[in-house]
Each structure stands twice: as structure tokens, then as C-alpha cells.
Design a protein around this motif. Sequence first.
Motif, PDB file in Angstrom:
ATOM      1  N   ARG A 194       1.210  -1.067  -0.797  1.00 27.19           N
ATOM      2  CA  ARG A 194      -0.206   0.454  -0.185  1.00 27.19           C
ATOM      3  C   ARG A 194       0.180   1.263   0.242  1.00 27.19           C
ATOM      4  NH1 ARG A 194      -4.483  -0.964   4.208  1.00 27.19           N
ATOM      5  NH2 ARG A 194      -4.945  -3.151   4.214  1.00 27.19           N
ATOM      6  N   ALA A 195       1.306   1.252  -1.274  1.00 28.40           N
ATOM      7  CA  ALA A 195       2.061   2.643  -1.272  1.00 28.40           C
ATOM      8  C   ALA A 195       1.070   4.098  -1.039  1.00 28.40           C
ATOM      9  CB  ALA A 195       3.079   2.690  -2.537  1.00 28.40           C
ATOM     10  N   ILE A 196       0.182   4.391  -1.058  1.00 30.66           N
ATOM     11  CA  ILE A 196      -0.828   5.029  -0.709  1.00 30.66           C
ATOM     12  C   ILE A 196      -0.277   5.538   0.911  1.00 30.66           C
ATOM     13  CG2 ILE A 196      -2.760   6.175  -0.503  1.00 30.66           C
ATOM     14  CD1 ILE A 196      -3.785   4.810  -2.419  1.00 30.66           C
ATOM     15  N   ASN A 197       0.540   4.229   1.818  1.00 26.00           N
ATOM     16  CA  ASN A 197       0.448   5.333   3.540  1.00 26.00           C
ATOM     17  C   ASN A 197       1.723   5.625   3.588  1.00 26.00           C
ATOM     18  OD1 ASN A 197      -2.112   3.711   4.172  1.00 26.00           O
ATOM     19  ND2 ASN A 197      -1.138   1.924   4.217  1.00 26.00           N
ATOM     20  N   LEU A 198       2.436   5.556   2.374  1.00 25.29           N
ATOM     21  CA  LEU A 198       3.303   6.375   2.425  1.00 25.29           C
ATOM     22  C   LEU A 198       4.039   8.026   1.950  1.00 25.29           C
ATOM     23  CD1 LEU A 198       5.991   4.225   0.218  1.00 25.29           C
ATOM     24  CD2 LEU A 198       6.864   4.898   2.483  1.00 25.29           C
ATOM     25  N   VAL A 199       2.385   8.067   1.708  1.00 27.58           N
ATOM     26  CA  VAL A 199       2.673   9.579   1.008  1.00 27.58           C
ATOM     27  C   VAL A 199       1.186  10.786   1.642  1.00 27.58           C
ATOM     28  CG1 VAL A 199       3.616   9.512  -1.466  1.00 27.58           C
ATOM     29  CG2 VAL A 199       1.412   9.487  -1.272  1.00 27.58           C
ATOM     30  N   ASN A 200       0.628   9.785   2.568  1.00 25.70           N
ATOM     31  CA  ASN A 200      -1.046  10.266   3.061  1.00 25.70           C
ATOM     32  C   ASN A 200      -0.871  10.888   3.881  1.00 25.70           C
ATOM     33  OD1 ASN A 200      -0.532   7.937   4.242  1.00 25.70           O
ATOM     34  ND2 ASN A 200      -2.362   6.885   3.288  1.00 25.70           N
ATOM     35  N   SER A 201       0.615  11.125   4.980  1.00 24.12           N
ATOM     36  CA  SER A 201       0.550  11.985   6.054  1.00 24.12           C
ATOM     37  C   SER A 201       0.215  10.948   7.113  1.00 24.12           C
ATOM     38  CB  SER A 201      -0.614  12.787   5.671  1.00 24.12           C
ATOM     39  OG  SER A 201       0.578  13.682   6.825  1.00 24.12           O
ATOM     40  N   SER A 202       0.279   9.901   6.742  1.00 24.41           N
ATOM     41  CA  SER A 202      -0.010   8.651   7.998  1.00 24.41           C
ATOM     42  C   SER A 202       0.883   8.401   9.091  1.00 24.41           C
ATOM     43  CB  SER A 202      -0.909   7.395   7.593  1.00 24.41           C
ATOM     44  OG  SER A 202       0.220   6.440   6.478  1.00 24.41           O
ATOM     45  N   LEU A 291      14.087  -8.372  -6.276  1.00 15.16           N
ATOM     46  CA  LEU A 291      12.348  -7.979  -6.715  1.00 15.16           C
ATOM     47  C   LEU A 291      11.663  -6.700  -5.576  1.00 15.16           C
ATOM     48  CD1 LEU A 291       9.725  -7.378  -8.455  1.00 15.16           C
ATOM     49  CD2 LEU A 291       9.021  -9.527  -6.951  1.00 15.16           C
ATOM     50  N   LEU A 292      11.887  -5.359  -6.103  1.00 14.80           N
ATOM     51  CA  LEU A 292      10.811  -4.408  -5.907  1.00 14.80           C
ATOM     52  C   LEU A 292       9.812  -4.347  -6.372  1.00 14.80           C
ATOM     53  CD1 LEU A 292      10.654  -1.846  -4.137  1.00 14.80           C
ATOM     54  CD2 LEU A 292      11.678  -0.818  -5.885  1.00 14.80           C
ATOM     55  N   ALA A 293       8.857  -4.554  -5.629  1.00 13.25           N
ATOM     56  CA  ALA A 293       6.937  -4.748  -5.827  1.00 13.25           C
ATOM     57  C   ALA A 293       6.404  -3.301  -5.079  1.00 13.25           C
ATOM     58  CB  ALA A 293       6.602  -5.951  -6.089  1.00 13.25           C
ATOM     59  N   VAL A 294       5.291  -2.538  -5.659  1.00 10.48           N
ATOM     60  CA  VAL A 294       4.705  -1.774  -4.963  1.00 10.48           C
ATOM     61  C   VAL A 294       3.784  -1.540  -5.712  1.00 10.48           C
ATOM     62  CG1 VAL A 294       4.911   0.703  -4.699  1.00 10.48           C
ATOM     63  CG2 VAL A 294       7.129  -0.408  -5.583  1.00 10.48           C
ATOM     64  N   ASP A 295       2.336  -2.283  -4.824  1.00 12.17           N
ATOM     65  CA  ASP A 295       1.108  -1.965  -5.429  1.00 12.17           C
ATOM     66  C   ASP A 295       1.075  -0.275  -4.692  1.00 12.17           C
ATOM     67  OD1 ASP A 295      -1.312  -4.394  -5.580  1.00 12.17           O
ATOM     68  OD2 ASP A 295      -1.521  -2.357  -6.481  1.00 12.17           O
ATOM     69  N   ASP A 296      -0.153   0.390  -5.749  1.00  6.44           N
ATOM     70  CA  ASP A 296      -0.732   1.813  -5.932  1.00  6.44           C
ATOM     71  C   ASP A 296       0.769   2.310  -6.105  1.00  6.44           C
ATOM     72  OD1 ASP A 296      -2.650   1.129  -2.596  1.00  6.44           O
ATOM     73  OD2 ASP A 296      -3.422   1.039  -4.697  1.00  6.44           O
ATOM     74  N   PHE A 297       1.096   2.292  -7.002  1.00 11.07           N
ATOM     75  CA  PHE A 297       2.223   2.180  -7.772  1.00 11.07           C
ATOM     76  C   PHE A 297       2.549   3.906  -7.772  1.00 11.07           C
ATOM     77  CE2 PHE A 297       6.350   2.724  -9.641  1.00 11.07           C
ATOM     78  CZ  PHE A 297       6.442   2.764 -10.510  1.00 11.07           C
ATOM     79  N   GLN A 298       0.713   4.520  -8.756  1.00 10.19           N
ATOM     80  CA  GLN A 298       0.674   5.699  -9.319  1.00 10.19           C
ATOM     81  C   GLN A 298       0.511   6.421  -8.229  1.00 10.19           C
ATOM     82  OE1 GLN A 298      -1.644   3.686  -8.593  1.00 10.19           O
ATOM     83  NE2 GLN A 298      -2.914   4.846  -7.077  1.00 10.19           N
ATOM     84  N   ALA A 299       0.747   6.149  -6.837  1.00 11.57           N
ATOM     85  CA  ALA A 299       0.673   7.197  -5.278  1.00 11.57           C
ATOM     86  C   ALA A 299       1.870   7.938  -4.916  1.00 11.57           C
ATOM     87  CB  ALA A 299       0.561   6.997  -3.965  1.00 11.57           C
ATOM     88  N   LEU A 300       2.912   7.485  -5.710  1.00 16.00           N
ATOM     89  CA  LEU A 300       4.512   7.758  -5.708  1.00 16.00           C
ATOM     90  C   LEU A 300       4.900   9.336  -6.292  1.00 16.00           C
ATOM     91  CD1 LEU A 300       7.079   4.167  -5.999  1.00 16.00           C
ATOM     92  CD2 LEU A 300       5.606   5.682  -3.679  1.00 16.00           C
ATOM     93  N   TYR A 301       3.698   8.800  -7.685  1.00 13.83           N
ATOM     94  CA  TYR A 301       3.902  10.029  -8.607  1.00 13.83           C
ATOM     95  C   TYR A 301       2.644  11.541  -8.469  1.00 13.83           C
ATOM     96  CZ  TYR A 301       6.864   6.705 -11.649  1.00 13.83           C
ATOM     97  OH  TYR A 301       7.648   6.478 -11.663  1.00 13.83           O
ATOM     98  N   CYS A 302       2.438  11.066  -7.153  1.00 14.83           N
ATOM     99  CA  CYS A 302       1.582  12.041  -6.738  1.00 14.83           C
ATOM    100  C   CYS A 302       1.271  12.855  -5.749  1.00 14.83           C
ATOM    101  CB  CYS A 302      -0.314  10.750  -6.597  1.00 14.83           C
ATOM    102  SG  CYS A 302      -1.326  10.863  -7.940  1.00 14.83           S
ATOM    103  N   LYS A 303       0.605  14.340  -5.652  1.00 10.84           N
ATOM    104  CA  LYS A 303       1.149  15.269  -4.811  1.00 10.84           C
ATOM    105  C   LYS A 303       0.575  14.607  -3.405  1.00 10.84           C
ATOM    106  CE  LYS A 303      -0.362  19.129  -7.223  1.00 10.84           C
ATOM    107  NZ  LYS A 303      -1.130  20.421  -6.868  1.00 10.84           N
ATOM    108  N   THR A 304       2.107  14.693  -2.477  1.00 11.14           N
ATOM    109  CA  THR A 304       1.506  13.819  -0.836  1.00 11.14           C
ATOM    110  C   THR A 304       0.796  14.437  -0.061  1.00 11.14           C
ATOM    111  OG1 THR A 304       3.204  15.108   0.471  1.00 11.14           O
ATOM    112  CG2 THR A 304       3.685  13.479  -1.127  1.00 11.14           C
ATOM    113  N   THR A 305       0.014  14.379   1.027  1.00 13.31           N
ATOM    114  CA  THR A 305      -0.782  15.223   2.183  1.00 13.31           C
ATOM    115  C   THR A 305       0.300  15.751   2.894  1.00 13.31           C
ATOM    116  OG1 THR A 305      -1.888  13.068   1.455  1.00 13.31           O
ATOM    117  CG2 THR A 305      -2.916  15.065   3.456  1.00 13.31           C
ATOM    118  N   TYR A 306       1.548  15.627   2.717  1.00 10.44           N
ATOM    119  CA  TYR A 306       2.489  15.736   4.057  1.00 10.44           C
ATOM    120  C   TYR A 306       2.644  18.026   3.349  1.00 10.44           C
ATOM    121  CZ  TYR A 306       4.102  11.152   5.888  1.00 10.44           C
ATOM    122  OH  TYR A 306       4.004  10.162   6.261  1.00 10.44           O
TER     123      TYR A 306
END
Lengths: 449, 160
Positions: A194-202, A291-306
Motif C-alpha cells: 500500500r504505497a498510498i500509506n507512504l504519502v498520505n501523512s499517516s 524484486l522490488l514490488a510496489v502496489d498503488d504505484f501511482q501514489a509515488l507520483y502524486c502530491k502528498t498530504t505532508y
Amino acid sequence: MSVFVRRHVVASTFASTSRTTTPCVTARGYASARKMAKNQVKGGVKESEPEPERKAGGGKRVGTFMPLSAAQLKHPLTTVPSKLEESPIFSAGALTRTSVGKVMQFSKPQNGVLKAYGVPKNLVVEFRVLSSPYSVVRDVTISTAELLEAASSKPSSETRAVITGQAGSGKSFLLLQSVEYCVSKGWIVLYVPRAINLVNSSTPHVYDERTRTYLQPEFTFELLRRFEQVNASAMKQIQITRPFAKGNKKLASGAQLSELIKLGTSDKTLAPAVFDAVLHEVARQTQRPVLLAVDDFQALYCKTTYRDTQFQGIKSYHLSLPRVLLEYAGGMRNFAKGAVLGAISNSSTEYQPCVELREALGLSHPLPVSPYLRRSPELVAYAKGLRNIAVPDTFQVSEAAALFNLWGQDHALHHRPTDEVFLTMFTAASGNPRNFVWREMLSSLSLSP
Amino acid sequence: MHILGVLLPENQLARHALQNFFGVGPMIAARICARMAIHDRCKVRELTQSQTTSLTAFLSSPSTYPEAKHVPLASLKFKAPAAKPLPTPAPTTNERKDTLLKSLKIETELKKEIKENIAHQRMIGSYVGRRHMAHLPVRGQRTKSNAAIAKRLNRIERHL
């Protein structure tokens, strides 16, 4: 202030599958239960509130399925053994061209990737319903396995792929199959479900002067811990070539990588530096592909909430962990042998693939994009050279039939598993895998009318 | 947890709990959290000692709290040095200064300012002052019906 063990970070950041040995589950519709209580509290005989209209497109409420405890299972049906245990376990050896259209169960949870890393959010409920996590082998599974086999002898910069497809076409499942394939082949696997959890200020973030990025110590700590759990045997075979020193913790070169990881898992403040060092050693070694596997890959390219201290948004490539993932995805850093695999998710409306990523993968834009729209040079660089693995939008009939038989054998269907029922469900879902499972098969279990 | 006498419930998100201070709403709370590097999903019980201390120091006197420093961020081709950090580049002249938090007033200071404003209106003999004296609505609302809140709360020595 008392120190808290942050179990909720673990629960929210990494969700693990709950194992059940039986298919009996309760459906839990939280919202409808709350409405019922509200009506009762207000007193008197009150007319029940009108049922919400069914959404166009068949938005039937499914509820959250939680397994029953063994003590509650008194019905004779629950003692009937499931035939799911007889299906083969998903592994590299079992994966051949003849296994297309067959159902395989993922490796046992005790040693499994699913237990350690967790699964994406939309797969959690699906895995709860059956006795064991499963997947269907499709054509695209075999082609991805062949791609990974070819990548095992090349640097990862030559194999950077992103799994794309329509909503519910099976992207997360394919990524999970790839991860299991690599684990069974003895690769070193780093999986971020869940790469979204990297960028959603959680998770907490702290600025680091040396790297000029914002570290995420808690997330890195958890990732390191799970990495060690899955790749324990590989970590004992690799020696570190660069001495490690941070604060009063030191480790000389020649020590085992597992000792370095122990430093990081014993102290959260050291976790980012240890993770960096571990990744450097893993990238350098040639004993095992990575192997580096990332789901929700698009979240890495989005604006973060931080936000930074001046309330300006922090870009994803200014967060240490997403920056590392982006550098491997963009080919700026690479593993000596291995691959980088991502999967785009359409589930979150806040984190949709950006223009730069769509253009790199050759995807169509949902709205017209002006050629004058400024593309971020950093994101363009991080998306350069990414390859598109398109997942078919629909199941083949044989694949859907295998899944249907599996549910029937696991006694998870409320209908008799006949051909008519199967064809009705397949047609109603238009062959879409998620709709076939959620809207048709899972909905047959739902207790709400 | 208590900060400056205000209870911040442990289970609440920090950004929400900060709104228990008089004069702090959702926008100011978000700014304060960003200033103290508190992430959005941080609960009050998860605040570190240094964050709590900084919050207390800031809220006790927002105007004297040191301004946020500009931090350099890694460019695309930046390679982190192995040991010591590189020297920080000089800040540019056109950097935005955060005046919102600098001029923030909360609790007693804010209540005092509101009371002073009302007293000033009375002193200069303005319409607004007369309406406060008469316990009637100030901003042109109807008085033929309603106006109960104004009749109860509008005072020269307003209770806050």
C-alpha cells in the motif's frame, strides 16, 4: 508521557490476512447496524428508514466478512472438509503453460509473504472468505513469470515494468503472484502493498540534513522488520562491504547483513540509515536477484498530504522512502540482478495516475490534456523507461469457471454450483474479475436483502 | 493531556484536539501541526516529548516563537554524502514569511482584544457600540422576531 506501542500503525499501514480454517463467516454491515440502533433509541414504533436505492451499475452492499470462532461452528456443514487443501500451492515449479486456468493457493501463511508484508486493501476481504488465499493462473501470469525469469540475470534498470488495466482486472493479484513466484525461486523480495500509506501523512516524518529529505522512521522500521522476516535466509548469506556507523552503533565490514538489520529493528531512529545501507548491499550483491514490488504505484507520483514547517506541500521525491522507490523505478539506482514491478490501482480517487506517468506508460488520459500543461521534470525522469504490462479486462471462461468451482468446493456459495448459475454470474459481471467475485459470488453470501 | 490548562483528549487526532483552544480553528490547527512536524493522522497520545514542549512554547507566546527555518531539499541529481551533511545554502530573499502564526492570538489575549474592540466602539459612540449597549443585534439582523442570542450575549462587558 507514556510510551505507546504503536500497534495501530502496524494495523493500518500493513494489513495481514486473517486466517480461518472454515468458510463460515458473518457479514457485518456497520452502517445498517448503526441505523437500526438509532431507530430503536428514539423510542416507539418507528417505520424503518427506506432502503437506499441500488446504484446504477449494481452497487449491492456486501459488508465486511469476519471469520467465526471455532466454538461457534456447530452446524454439521462446517465439519465438512474443504477441497481447497488439495489445490496446488503457487510456486515457480508449478507454473507452466498447461497450468493456465487453474487455481492455486498461495504459500502457507506461517512462512508466507502475505502474512509478513500484508496485502492491498481490496484483497483483504476476498482472502477472508475462503479457507485459504488463492489465485487463478492466467496467460498474463505466465508471461510475467517469463519476464522475471529473463530479468534474473540482468540489472533491474532493464526490467522496470508497471501492471496496468481497468478497475478490477486483477492487477494487484498479478503483482502478488509475481511476488510469490520470486519468493519461491529464492529471490530477495521487497514488497510494498500500500504505497498510498507512504504519502498520505499517516506516519511521522522528520527532516534529515544529510539526505535533504524527510525520513519516515516508523514506516521504514516496519518495512525493515518485514523484509527481514521474508528474506531471513538470504540475509545470513550476504556480508556487508561498507562499515556502518550511526551514533554509538557500529558494524565493521564483513559482518552479516542480518546483524545490520537487527540494529535497525532494535531502534526506530536507526531504521532509515540501516534501510539505506541494507538496500545498498542488496543492490550490489549478485548471489540472488532482487524484486522490488510496489502496489498503488501511482501514489509515488502524486502530491502528498505532508506539509513542511512553512505549510508548503512536500513532494513525494522529497520523502526518503518514496524517493528510493522512485529512483529504482526510474533506473537511477539499480539492483545488480533483478526487476522493479509496480501495479497501478484505480481504487483511490485521491491518488490517480498523473499525466507524466500516463504518458510514460502510453495510457490514455481520462480528460483531454493540453500540450502546454507543465510536466514536472522530476516525475518525467522518474517515469522514464517504464514498461507497461497490460492485464486483460476480462476473465476467460475457463479461468472464471475454475474460480467458480473453487468456491463451490470450499462450500462458500449459497447457490448450487451449476452451469446456469455460473453463466448468469459471468454474464452479469461482464467477465470482470472483481465484479465476478464481489458483485456476484460474494453478494450471494451477503445477509442484507 | 493538558497544555496550558486546556484538555486535549488522548484519543483525538492532534489537529482536531488543538481546536479546543479558543481562537484555533481547523486552518490554524493544520498550520500549527505543520509547523511542529506533526503528521495528519497523529493522535494526541502519540506526540513526542519534544513536540509537546514545542506546542506548549508556541501556544504560550506565538509572536515570540522562532520562525520556521528554510530547509534545502534534494534535487533530482543530489547524492547524499556518506558522513556529514553538506553546508546549507544561503536562503533566498524572496522566501515567504509565515505571518499567520506570528500574529496569532489565542485564549486570554484574544478575549481581551475582542473586549477592547467592543469598548472602543462604545467610547467613540458608534452605532455598533450603541447596539452592544442595547443588547441588540449589531450586524443588521431583524429584531421584529428572533434576536434572542443578541439579547443574551451582546454586552459591553461581553462574557467570553
